[in-house]
Design an enzyme around this catalytic site. Structure first.
Site, PDB file in Angstrom:
ATOM      1  N   LYS A  38       0.172   8.413  47.443  1.00  0.00           N
ATOM      2  CA  LYS A  38      -0.264   7.547  46.514  1.00  0.00           C
ATOM      3  C   LYS A  38      -0.338   8.055  44.834  1.00  0.00           C
ATOM      4  O   LYS A  38       0.427   7.557  44.146  1.00  0.00           O
ATOM      5  CB  LYS A  38      -1.831   7.413  46.437  1.00  0.00           C
ATOM      6  CG  LYS A  38      -2.550   7.072  47.789  1.00  0.00           C
ATOM      7  CD  LYS A  38      -3.975   6.777  47.351  1.00  0.00           C
ATOM      8  CE  LYS A  38      -4.820   8.187  47.191  1.00  0.00           C
ATOM      9  NZ  LYS A  38      -4.952   8.850  48.570  1.00  0.00           N
ATOM     10  N   ARG A  46     -12.993   3.922  46.846  1.00  0.00           N
ATOM     11  CA  ARG A  46     -12.760   4.761  47.830  1.00  0.00           C
ATOM     12  C   ARG A  46     -13.822   4.379  48.940  1.00  0.00           C
ATOM     13  O   ARG A  46     -13.826   4.798  49.976  1.00  0.00           O
ATOM     14  CB  ARG A  46     -12.935   6.010  47.731  1.00  0.00           C
ATOM     15  CG  ARG A  46     -11.519   6.971  48.084  1.00  0.00           C
ATOM     16  CD  ARG A  46     -12.022   8.487  47.801  1.00  0.00           C
ATOM     17  NE  ARG A  46     -10.960   9.459  48.404  1.00  0.00           N
ATOM     18  CZ  ARG A  46      -9.973   9.832  47.589  1.00  0.00           C
ATOM     19  NH1 ARG A  46      -9.910   9.267  46.165  1.00  0.00           N
ATOM     20  NH2 ARG A  46      -9.365  10.684  48.167  1.00  0.00           N
ATOM     21  N   ARG A  76       2.587  20.823  50.788  1.00  0.00           N
ATOM     22  CA  ARG A  76       2.096  20.092  49.216  1.00  0.00           C
ATOM     23  C   ARG A  76       1.751  21.292  48.473  1.00  0.00           C
ATOM     24  O   ARG A  76       0.965  22.412  48.523  1.00  0.00           O
ATOM     25  CB  ARG A  76       0.714  19.397  49.634  1.00  0.00           C
ATOM     26  CG  ARG A  76       0.365  18.403  48.085  1.00  0.00           C
ATOM     27  CD  ARG A  76      -0.005  17.274  48.474  1.00  0.00           C
ATOM     28  NE  ARG A  76      -1.541  17.157  48.535  1.00  0.00           N
ATOM     29  CZ  ARG A  76      -2.322  16.143  48.398  1.00  0.00           C
ATOM     30  NH1 ARG A  76      -1.775  14.992  48.132  1.00  0.00           N
ATOM     31  NH2 ARG A  76      -3.620  16.230  48.503  1.00  0.00           N
ATOM     32  N   ARG A 113      -3.865  23.197  47.106  1.00  0.00           N
ATOM     33  CA  ARG A 113      -4.986  23.026  46.688  1.00  0.00           C
ATOM     34  C   ARG A 113      -6.172  23.240  47.667  1.00  0.00           C
ATOM     35  O   ARG A 113      -5.714  23.345  48.831  1.00  0.00           O
ATOM     36  CB  ARG A 113      -5.285  21.209  46.711  1.00  0.00           C
ATOM     37  CG  ARG A 113      -5.481  20.690  45.204  1.00  0.00           C
ATOM     38  CD  ARG A 113      -5.198  19.208  45.132  1.00  0.00           C
ATOM     39  NE  ARG A 113      -6.222  18.624  46.259  1.00  0.00           N
ATOM     40  CZ  ARG A 113      -6.338  17.153  46.443  1.00  0.00           C
ATOM     41  NH1 ARG A 113      -5.295  16.409  45.614  1.00  0.00           N
ATOM     42  NH2 ARG A 113      -7.123  16.732  47.092  1.00  0.00           N
ATOM     43  N   ARG A 159     -11.151  15.152  55.742  1.00  0.00           N
ATOM     44  CA  ARG A 159     -10.574  14.033  54.940  1.00  0.00           C
ATOM     45  C   ARG A 159     -10.117  12.833  55.581  1.00  0.00           C
ATOM     46  O   ARG A 159     -10.585  11.815  55.106  1.00  0.00           O
ATOM     47  CB  ARG A 159      -9.869  14.658  53.645  1.00  0.00           C
ATOM     48  CG  ARG A 159     -10.570  15.360  52.740  1.00  0.00           C
ATOM     49  CD  ARG A 159      -9.468  16.317  51.858  1.00  0.00           C
ATOM     50  NE  ARG A 159      -8.687  15.579  51.128  1.00  0.00           N
ATOM     51  CZ  ARG A 159      -7.375  16.347  50.640  1.00  0.00           C
ATOM     52  NH1 ARG A 159      -7.039  17.356  51.051  1.00  0.00           N
ATOM     53  NH2 ARG A 159      -6.610  15.658  49.851  1.00  0.00           N
TER      54      ARG A 159
HETATM   55  P1  ADP Z   1      -6.362  12.911  48.300  1.00  0.00           P
HETATM   56  O1  ADP Z   1      -6.065  11.412  47.786  1.00  0.00           O
HETATM   57  O2  ADP Z   1      -5.017  13.655  48.298  1.00  0.00           O
HETATM   58  O3  ADP Z   1      -7.372  13.003  49.237  1.00  0.00           O
HETATM   59  P2  ADP Z   1      -7.472  13.091  45.567  1.00  0.00           P
HETATM   60  O4  ADP Z   1      -7.068  14.076  44.523  1.00  0.00           O
HETATM   61  O5  ADP Z   1      -7.424  11.439  45.388  1.00  0.00           O
HETATM   62  O6  ADP Z   1      -7.008  13.376  46.920  1.00  0.00           O
HETATM   63  O7  ADP Z   1      -9.424  13.339  45.970  1.00  0.00           O
HETATM   64  C1  ADP Z   1      -9.691  14.567  45.908  1.00  0.00           C
HETATM   65  C2  ADP Z   1     -11.313  14.587  46.321  1.00  0.00           C
HETATM   66  O8  ADP Z   1     -12.003  14.200  45.205  1.00  0.00           O
HETATM   67  C3  ADP Z   1     -11.590  13.597  47.465  1.00  0.00           C
HETATM   68  O9  ADP Z   1     -11.568  14.496  48.623  1.00  0.00           O
HETATM   69  C4  ADP Z   1     -13.194  13.507  46.877  1.00  0.00           C
HETATM   70  O10 ADP Z   1     -14.102  14.537  47.434  1.00  0.00           O
HETATM   71  C5  ADP Z   1     -13.377  13.320  45.335  1.00  0.00           C
HETATM   72  N1  ADP Z   1     -12.824  11.862  45.156  1.00  0.00           N
HETATM   73  C6  ADP Z   1     -11.822  11.466  44.460  1.00  0.00           C
HETATM   74  N2  ADP Z   1     -11.937  10.222  44.047  1.00  0.00           N
HETATM   75  C7  ADP Z   1     -13.055   9.708  44.636  1.00  0.00           C
HETATM   76  C8  ADP Z   1     -13.740   8.443  44.789  1.00  0.00           C
HETATM   77  N3  ADP Z   1     -13.343   7.450  44.412  1.00  0.00           N
HETATM   78  N4  ADP Z   1     -15.031   8.558  45.315  1.00  0.00           N
HETATM   79  C9  ADP Z   1     -15.731   9.618  45.781  1.00  0.00           C
HETATM   80  N5  ADP Z   1     -14.944  10.786  45.934  1.00  0.00           N
HETATM   81  C10 ADP Z   1     -13.904  11.019  45.310  1.00  0.00           C
END
Ligand code: ADP
Ligand code: ZN
Length: 212
Positions: A13, A88, A123, A156, A167
């Site tokens: 994404k 999310r 990654r 990360r 996740r």
């Molecule tokens: P990925 O898409 O690779 O899982 P992100 O960088 O989008 O990683 O998100 C990393 C972390 O940040 C998530 O696992 C969560 O803990 C937190 N996070 C990000 N966006 C949200 C959201 N919209 N609501 C709740 N937690 C979030």
């Protein structure tokens, strides 16, 4: 345009969002990036989020909703924006709609869990400028360093295999219901994530009816 990118962690994404964002000259809002920055800066949000992120869990809805509400009210979002990693949960999607945001399209990037687990090991991210790479699929021209800013690339903390599994589980339980939510609103387009990043980009631009 106002676009949402949906998809499992590691589906690509963020990478696609960055490309489309440049093409349409609209900002990408990545809640994951904003939250990680808050953790680095030890802000109140960062302090709440740190442990949750490391465990692969979501940050509470109310905090993320406020963060997005503030961000999209800024000037650079006037002509549209891309949301990467938000909403999310159904709760977050409802809040977005209550903010009066009219979404044009929701791009759902599909990659199987097995492929995600296989890919995540490669990654790499730049902790300075947030650029993302993959050792096989999207390597940096500067090897172990960021090709944009020269910083040494890192893995990360939440990309470890156990956390990735957690996740994915969180994704299926809390985020995937958004596919039906946006499909019922006639907004969902699904793109099957390809091995090659530029192939996924082509399909994404086709789905959005944006010329390459
Ligand atoms: P990925 O898409 O690779 O899982 P992100 O960088 O989008 O990683 O998100 C990393 C972390 O940040 C998530 O696992 C969560 O803990 C937190 N996070 C990000 N966006 C949200 C959201 N919209 N609501 C709740 N937690 C979030
Ligand atoms: Zn960098």
């Amino acid at each position: 345009m106002k676009i949402i990118f949906l998809g499992a962690p590691g589906a690509g994404k963020g990478t696609q969002a960055a490309i489309v964002s440049q093409k349409l000259s609209i900002p990408t809002i990545s809640t994951g990036e904003i939250i990680r920055e808050s953790v680095r800066n030890e802000t109140p949000l960062g302090k709440t989020a740190k442990e949750l992120i490391e465990k692969g869990e979501l940050v509470p809805d109310n905090l993320v909703i406020e963060l997005v509400r503030n961000r999209i009210s800024q000037d650079d979002c006037k002509n549209g924006f891309i949301l990467d990693g938000f909403p999310r949960t159904i709760e977050q999607a409802k809040a977005l709609s209550e903010m009066g945001v009219d979404i044009d399209a929701v791009v759902n990037i599909f990659v199987s869990d097995a492929d995600i687990i296989r890919r995540m090991g490669g990654r790499r991210t730049c902790s300075k400028c947030s650029a993302t790479y993959h050792t096989l699929y999207n390597p940096s021209a500067k090897g172990e360093c960021c090709e944009k800013c020269g910083e040494k690339l890192s893995v990360r903390a939440d990309d470890s295999p156990e956390t990735v599994k957690k996740r994915l589980e969180v994704y299926h339980r809390q985020t995937q219901p958004l596919e039906d939510y946006y499909n019922d609103l006639g907004k969902l387009v699904t793109v099957v994530g390809q091995e090659k990043l530029e192939d996924t980009t082509r399909l994404t631009l086709e789905a959005l009816k944006v010329n390459d």
